[in-house]
Motif scaffolding. Structure first.
Motif, PDB file in Angstrom:
ATOM      1  N   PHE A  27       0.610  -1.272  -0.250  1.00  0.00           N
ATOM      2  CA  PHE A  27      -0.057  -0.029   0.262  1.00  0.00           C
ATOM      3  C   PHE A  27       1.040   0.898   0.070  1.00  0.00           C
ATOM      4  N   ALA A  28       1.832   1.639   0.641  1.00  0.00           N
ATOM      5  CA  ALA A  28       2.557   2.543   0.716  1.00  0.00           C
ATOM      6  C   ALA A  28       3.750   3.283   0.060  1.00  0.00           C
ATOM      7  N   VAL A  29       3.818   1.999  -0.961  1.00  0.00           N
ATOM      8  CA  VAL A  29       4.191   2.718  -2.409  1.00  0.00           C
ATOM      9  C   VAL A  29       4.096   3.329  -3.380  1.00  0.00           C
ATOM     10  N   SER A  30       2.691   2.933  -3.365  1.00  0.00           N
ATOM     11  CA  SER A  30       1.298   4.363  -3.822  1.00  0.00           C
ATOM     12  C   SER A  30       0.836   5.775  -3.317  1.00  0.00           C
ATOM     13  N   VAL A  31       2.195   5.817  -1.799  1.00  0.00           N
ATOM     14  CA  VAL A  31       1.592   6.955  -0.932  1.00  0.00           C
ATOM     15  C   VAL A  31       3.349   7.884  -1.483  1.00  0.00           C
ATOM     16  N   SER A  32       3.212   8.679  -2.169  1.00  0.00           N
ATOM     17  CA  SER A  32       3.833   9.771  -2.661  1.00  0.00           C
ATOM     18  C   SER A  32       5.376  10.247  -1.764  1.00  0.00           C
ATOM     19  N   ALA A  33       4.434  10.360  -0.759  1.00  0.00           N
ATOM     20  CA  ALA A  33       5.413  11.071   0.491  1.00  0.00           C
ATOM     21  C   ALA A  33       6.423  10.644   0.932  1.00  0.00           C
ATOM     22  N   TYR A  34       5.674   8.402   1.053  1.00  0.00           N
ATOM     23  CA  TYR A  34       6.427   8.035   1.830  1.00  0.00           C
ATOM     24  C   TYR A  34       7.650   7.330   0.360  1.00  0.00           C
ATOM     25  N   ARG A  35       7.877   7.257  -0.787  1.00  0.00           N
ATOM     26  CA  ARG A  35       8.461   7.318  -1.876  1.00  0.00           C
ATOM     27  C   ARG A  35       9.804   8.123  -2.084  1.00  0.00           C
ATOM     28  N   LEU A 120      -6.008   9.932   5.290  1.00  0.00           N
ATOM     29  CA  LEU A 120      -5.165   9.935   6.076  1.00  0.00           C
ATOM     30  C   LEU A 120      -3.787   9.839   5.796  1.00  0.00           C
ATOM     31  N   PHE A 121      -3.847   8.887   4.496  1.00  0.00           N
ATOM     32  CA  PHE A 121      -2.497   9.379   3.575  1.00  0.00           C
ATOM     33  C   PHE A 121      -2.078  10.429   2.368  1.00  0.00           C
ATOM     34  N   ASP A 122      -3.096  11.355   2.237  1.00  0.00           N
ATOM     35  CA  ASP A 122      -3.101  12.206   1.319  1.00  0.00           C
ATOM     36  C   ASP A 122      -1.337  13.313   2.301  1.00  0.00           C
ATOM     37  N   ASP A 123      -0.800  13.943   1.318  1.00  0.00           N
ATOM     38  CA  ASP A 123       0.780  14.559   1.414  1.00  0.00           C
ATOM     39  C   ASP A 123       0.624  15.327   2.080  1.00  0.00           C
ATOM     40  N   GLY A 124       1.533  15.111   3.371  1.00  0.00           N
ATOM     41  CA  GLY A 124       1.292  16.504   4.508  1.00  0.00           C
ATOM     42  C   GLY A 124       0.408  15.753   5.860  1.00  0.00           C
ATOM     43  N   LYS A 125      -0.237  14.163   5.604  1.00  0.00           N
ATOM     44  CA  LYS A 125      -1.064  14.515   6.943  1.00  0.00           C
ATOM     45  C   LYS A 125      -0.145  13.675   7.123  1.00  0.00           C
ATOM     46  N   LEU A 126       0.949  13.559   7.103  1.00  0.00           N
ATOM     47  CA  LEU A 126       1.625  12.216   7.887  1.00  0.00           C
ATOM     48  C   LEU A 126       3.229  12.551   8.052  1.00  0.00           C
TER      49      LEU A 126
END
Length: 236
Positions: A27-35, A120-126
């Motif tokens: 799932f996290a691979v699709s969160v740009s902030a995590y990448r 919750l996984f929008d950029d800037g939320k976490l």
């Protein structure tokens, strides 16, 4: 945020600790902030030197390269084959009110926590700070042995623990908290009976983390590198 694009194929669960949110990398691979954080870590000389030794040269990957690395090294080689792998680490922004929000969240509990639109996984939320996970070392990190080695125990006793956090988090117990939660999940959900790990001999910081997790020097020679120390934790 493009996490929802992968939501149909991802494992819909996460792990909560008092301070952390641990999200499986499918799932996290699709969160740009995590990448972005993952690429920055591998472009940081202090992070690479601590975790991989002097032979690993830091280089910040492009976003496409980062997605490819996470997909091939972790998702395809671990999650898709063994249902184990890395978790992205994010800091929780609010203190816990009770213990009901600690542990494994899946199904309805997962949806309630992240919101119906995965907001919750929008950029800037976490704030993403690293990763922690497990993998079958016999098929991922140990030197190639050609065919299955009959002298090795089953994969449930050859599960390697790995972790890496942003240097700003060093000394704050983040790596230990994340790894401890992943190990508990692995024991409860995947039947893991023994964990192993290796650290660079000069990496005393990671060695202390493993000792706090209950690891001890194993005396094994799985990696066959004189510059590395090998560890194990046997589940009782």
């Amino acid at each position: 945020m493009d996490a929802a694009q992968n939501s149909e194929n991802a494992d819909h669960f996460l792990i909560l600790t008092p301070r952390l949110i641990l999200l499986p990398t499918p799932f996290a691979v699709s969160v740009s902030a995590y990448r972005k954080l993952y690429a920055e870590l591998h472009g940081d000389a202090s992070f690479c030197g601590m975790g991989f030794g002097p032979h690993f040269l830091p280089r910040k990957w492009s976003d496409d390269e980062t997605r490819e690395v996470i997909t091939t090294r972790d998702i395809q080689r671990s999650w898709e084959k063994y249902s184990i792998g890395n978790f992205a680490i994010a800091l929780r922004d609010q203190p816990l009110g009770d213990d009901s929000n600690i542990g494994l969240l899946k199904g309805t509990s997962f949806k309630d926590f992240v919101g119906s639109d995965m907001a919750l996984f929008d950029d800037g939320k976490l704030k993403w700070v690293g990763y922690a996970g497990i993998r079958d070392a016999t098929t991922t990190s140990l030197p190639h042995r050609g065919v299955a080695d009959p002298t090795l125990p089953p994969w449930q006793e050859m599960v390697e623990v790995l972790y890496g956090t942003s240097p700003e988090c060093w000394g704050k117990g983040i790596a230990k908290e994340a790894a401890e939660a992943v190990m508990k999940w692995a024991i409860d959900e995947r039947g893991v009976r023994r964990f192993i790990a290796e650290t660079e001999r000069d990496n005393q910081r990671s060695g202390r983390v493993l000792q706090k997790l209950g690891f001890s020097h194993s005396g094994t020679d799985y990696w066959k590198e004189p510059s590395e120390v090998e560890w194990e934790f046997v589940v009782r």
